[in-house]
Design a protein around this motif. Structure first.
Motif, mmCIF file in Angstrom:
data_model
loop_
_atom_site.group_PDB
_atom_site.id
_atom_site.type_symbol
_atom_site.label_atom_id
_atom_site.label_comp_id
_atom_site.label_asym_id
_atom_site.label_seq_id
_atom_site.Cartn_x
_atom_site.Cartn_y
_atom_site.Cartn_z
ATOM 1 N N ARG A 83 0.809 -1.224 0.000
ATOM 2 C CA ARG A 83 0.000 0.000 0.000
ATOM 3 C C ARG A 83 0.838 1.267 0.000
ATOM 4 O O ARG A 83 0.342 2.337 -0.327
ATOM 5 N N SER A 84 2.129 1.151 0.336
ATOM 6 C CA SER A 84 2.978 2.347 0.407
ATOM 7 C C SER A 84 3.676 2.652 -0.923
ATOM 8 O O SER A 84 4.278 3.709 -1.068
ATOM 9 N N VAL A 85 3.597 1.764 -1.886
ATOM 10 C CA VAL A 85 4.267 1.965 -3.175
ATOM 11 C C VAL A 85 3.330 2.716 -4.104
ATOM 12 O O VAL A 85 2.171 2.347 -4.284
ATOM 13 N N ARG A 86 3.850 3.756 -4.707
ATOM 14 C CA ARG A 86 3.063 4.574 -5.639
ATOM 15 C C ARG A 86 3.176 3.959 -7.039
ATOM 16 O O ARG A 86 4.086 4.279 -7.804
ATOM 17 N N LEU A 87 2.250 3.081 -7.383
ATOM 18 C CA LEU A 87 2.300 2.337 -8.645
ATOM 19 C C LEU A 87 2.133 3.234 -9.872
ATOM 20 O O LEU A 87 2.646 2.918 -10.935
ATOM 21 N N SER A 88 1.453 4.352 -9.707
ATOM 22 C CA SER A 88 1.210 5.226 -10.860
ATOM 23 C C SER A 88 2.497 5.781 -11.447
ATOM 24 O O SER A 88 2.561 6.091 -12.628
ATOM 25 N N GLY A 89 3.537 5.910 -10.631
ATOM 26 C CA GLY A 89 4.797 6.472 -11.107
ATOM 27 C C GLY A 89 5.778 5.444 -11.648
ATOM 28 O O GLY A 89 6.838 5.806 -12.148
ATOM 29 N N LEU A 90 5.439 4.172 -11.555
ATOM 30 C CA LEU A 90 6.381 3.142 -11.993
ATOM 31 C C LEU A 90 6.422 2.972 -13.505
ATOM 32 O O LEU A 90 7.455 2.641 -14.066
ATOM 33 N N GLY A 94 -0.293 6.106 -18.561
ATOM 34 C CA GLY A 94 -1.493 5.998 -17.743
ATOM 35 C C GLY A 94 -1.340 5.068 -16.559
ATOM 36 O O GLY A 94 -2.303 4.764 -15.894
ATOM 37 N N GLY A 95 -0.135 4.601 -16.299
ATOM 38 C CA GLY A 95 0.105 3.763 -15.134
ATOM 39 C C GLY A 95 -0.439 2.358 -15.254
ATOM 40 O O GLY A 95 -1.070 1.858 -14.335
ATOM 41 N N GLN A 96 -0.229 1.701 -16.358
ATOM 42 C CA GLN A 96 -0.721 0.339 -16.582
ATOM 43 C C GLN A 96 0.237 -0.697 -15.993
ATOM 44 O O GLN A 96 0.718 -1.589 -16.676
ATOM 45 N N TRP A 97 0.497 -0.604 -14.696
ATOM 46 C CA TRP A 97 1.471 -1.474 -14.057
ATOM 47 C C TRP A 97 1.016 -2.934 -14.057
ATOM 48 O O TRP A 97 1.790 -3.823 -14.381
ATOM 49 N N TYR A 98 -0.233 -3.199 -13.704
ATOM 50 C CA TYR A 98 -0.725 -4.576 -13.674
ATOM 51 C C TYR A 98 -0.753 -5.185 -15.079
ATOM 52 O O TYR A 98 -0.351 -6.329 -15.275
ATOM 53 N N GLY A 99 -1.224 -4.431 -16.042
ATOM 54 C CA GLY A 99 -1.293 -4.937 -17.412
ATOM 55 C C GLY A 99 0.077 -5.222 -17.994
ATOM 56 O O GLY A 99 0.300 -6.251 -18.641
ATOM 57 N N PHE A 100 1.017 -4.301 -17.762
ATOM 58 C CA PHE A 100 2.382 -4.491 -18.252
ATOM 59 C C PHE A 100 3.026 -5.677 -17.543
ATOM 60 O O PHE A 100 3.707 -6.498 -18.167
ATOM 61 N N GLY A 101 2.783 -5.816 -16.251
ATOM 62 C CA GLY A 101 3.324 -6.948 -15.499
ATOM 63 C C GLY A 101 2.800 -8.276 -16.003
ATOM 64 O O GLY A 101 3.538 -9.262 -16.096
ATOM 65 N N GLY A 152 -10.922 12.928 -3.096
ATOM 66 C CA GLY A 152 -10.082 11.739 -3.216
ATOM 67 C C GLY A 152 -9.041 11.853 -4.304
ATOM 68 O O GLY A 152 -8.365 10.874 -4.618
ATOM 69 N N ALA A 153 -8.875 13.047 -4.881
ATOM 70 C CA ALA A 153 -7.924 13.224 -5.984
ATOM 71 C C ALA A 153 -6.493 12.928 -5.558
ATOM 72 O O ALA A 153 -5.732 12.295 -6.295
ATOM 73 N N GLU A 154 -6.146 13.341 -4.372
ATOM 74 C CA GLU A 154 -4.778 13.113 -3.896
ATOM 75 C C GLU A 154 -4.503 11.617 -3.725
ATOM 76 O O GLU A 154 -3.449 11.124 -4.108
ATOM 77 N N PHE A 155 -5.468 10.912 -3.167
ATOM 78 C CA PHE A 155 -5.327 9.465 -3.005
ATOM 79 C C PHE A 155 -5.273 8.776 -4.367
ATOM 80 O O PHE A 155 -4.465 7.889 -4.613
ATOM 81 N N ARG A 156 -6.130 9.212 -5.264
ATOM 82 C CA ARG A 156 -6.245 8.606 -6.594
ATOM 83 C C ARG A 156 -4.959 8.767 -7.413
ATOM 84 O O ARG A 156 -4.645 7.917 -8.237
ATOM 85 N N GLU A 157 -4.197 9.821 -7.181
ATOM 86 C CA GLU A 157 -2.960 10.051 -7.939
ATOM 87 C C GLU A 157 -1.953 8.926 -7.787
ATOM 88 O O GLU A 157 -1.197 8.640 -8.703
ATOM 89 N N GLY A 158 -1.922 8.274 -6.637
ATOM 90 C CA GLY A 158 -0.967 7.197 -6.404
ATOM 91 C C GLY A 158 -1.423 5.840 -6.909
ATOM 92 O O GLY A 158 -0.679 4.868 -6.828
ATOM 93 N N LEU A 159 -2.636 5.778 -7.413
ATOM 94 C CA LEU A 159 -3.188 4.503 -7.851
ATOM 95 C C LEU A 159 -2.800 4.170 -9.284
ATOM 96 O O LEU A 159 -2.624 5.060 -10.120
ATOM 97 N N THR A 162 -5.949 0.549 -13.252
ATOM 98 C CA THR A 162 -7.038 -0.360 -12.894
ATOM 99 C C THR A 162 -7.611 0.025 -11.540
ATOM 100 O O THR A 162 -8.836 0.044 -11.360
ATOM 101 N N GLU A 163 -6.746 0.353 -10.602
ATOM 102 C CA GLU A 163 -7.201 0.780 -9.279
ATOM 103 C C GLU A 163 -7.977 2.087 -9.369
ATOM 104 O O GLU A 163 -8.986 2.257 -8.674
ATOM 105 N N ARG A 164 -7.522 3.016 -10.213
ATOM 106 C CA ARG A 164 -8.233 4.294 -10.382
ATOM 107 C C ARG A 164 -9.634 4.064 -10.923
ATOM 108 O O ARG A 164 -10.589 4.711 -10.488
ATOM 109 N N ALA A 165 -9.757 3.152 -11.881
ATOM 110 C CA ALA A 165 -11.077 2.856 -12.449
ATOM 111 C C ALA A 165 -12.000 2.264 -11.386
ATOM 112 O O ALA A 165 -13.176 2.654 -11.281
ATOM 113 N N LEU A 166 -11.495 1.337 -10.580
ATOM 114 C CA LEU A 166 -12.289 0.743 -9.505
ATOM 115 C C LEU A 166 -12.646 1.780 -8.447
ATOM 116 O O LEU A 166 -13.763 1.791 -7.927
#
Length: 188
Positions: A83-90, A94-101, A152-159, A162-166
């Motif tokens: 939960r502490s890792v900011r996946l959007s910046g990896l 658009g931050g497709q970390w799960y899809g790319f993985g 929730g914009a600040e929280f959403r930025e780190g998602l 897929t997490e942002r859509a959910l």
């Protein structure tokens, strides 16, 4: 993420770059390196989009190094506290970390592939609890749109995408449920 030809998420994820190391000489493709060479020599390292690299990798023309978003450092951080890792910046796009993985896992051998898939699933499962909790908090509060901190914009930025859509979907459902509840309370 869907493996659909027409899926924008799949297109964005397949456009992520992989560091490829050529294992054979390839003629007439030197322009891929951006230089003036006509041919690609053995040992040349080139960043290629996944959709192109996967073909070269399956044909044994090249090998690849695991991208930084899935390196040991990131895996260790995710194993410690996902939960502490900011996946959007990896990853970009658009931050497709799960899809790319998921796509990278298809290119890896059995043990490495299983390890990556387990990390993707564990990360998603552990982060989903916070995503839903925050969506209910921001979507359910009576003044959810009145102040910038309440949206929730600040929280959403780190998602991740897929997490942002959910998050957006759950926030919308929570808001509509609250509105429905309040409208039925007024009729009583």
């Amino acid at each position: 993420m869907e493996d659909d030809y027409y899926s924008i998420d799949a297109i964005l994820a397949s456009n992520q770059k992989l560091q490829c190391i050529f294992s054979v000489d390839v003629s007439n493709l030197g322009y891929l390196d951006g230089g003036t060479e006509e041919d690609i020599k053995v040992g040349t390292k080139i960043q290629l989009p996944y959709w192109m690299a996967s073909i070269l990798l399956l044909g044994d023309y090249a090998d690849f190094t695991i991208p930084a978003p899935f390196s040991s450092r990131v895996k260790n951080a995710l194993n410690a506290e996902p939960r502490s890792v900011r996946l959007s910046g990896l990853v970009g796009g658009g931050g497709q970390w799960y899809g790319f993985g998921k796509m990278i896992a298809h290119l890896l051998q059995n043990e490495q592939s299983d390890e990556l898939i387990n990390i993707l699933m564990k990360t998603f499962q552990q982060r989903l609890v916070d995503v839903m909790d925050q969506a209910q908090h921001f979507g359910g509060s009576a003044n959810s749109g009145s102040r910038s901190g309440d949206t929730g914009a600040e929280f959403r930025e780190g998602l991740e995408a897929t997490e942002r859509a959910l998050f957006s979907l759950a926030q919308d459902v929570t808001s509509k449920t609250r509105q429905w509840y309040e409208s039925t309370e007024k009729k009583r």
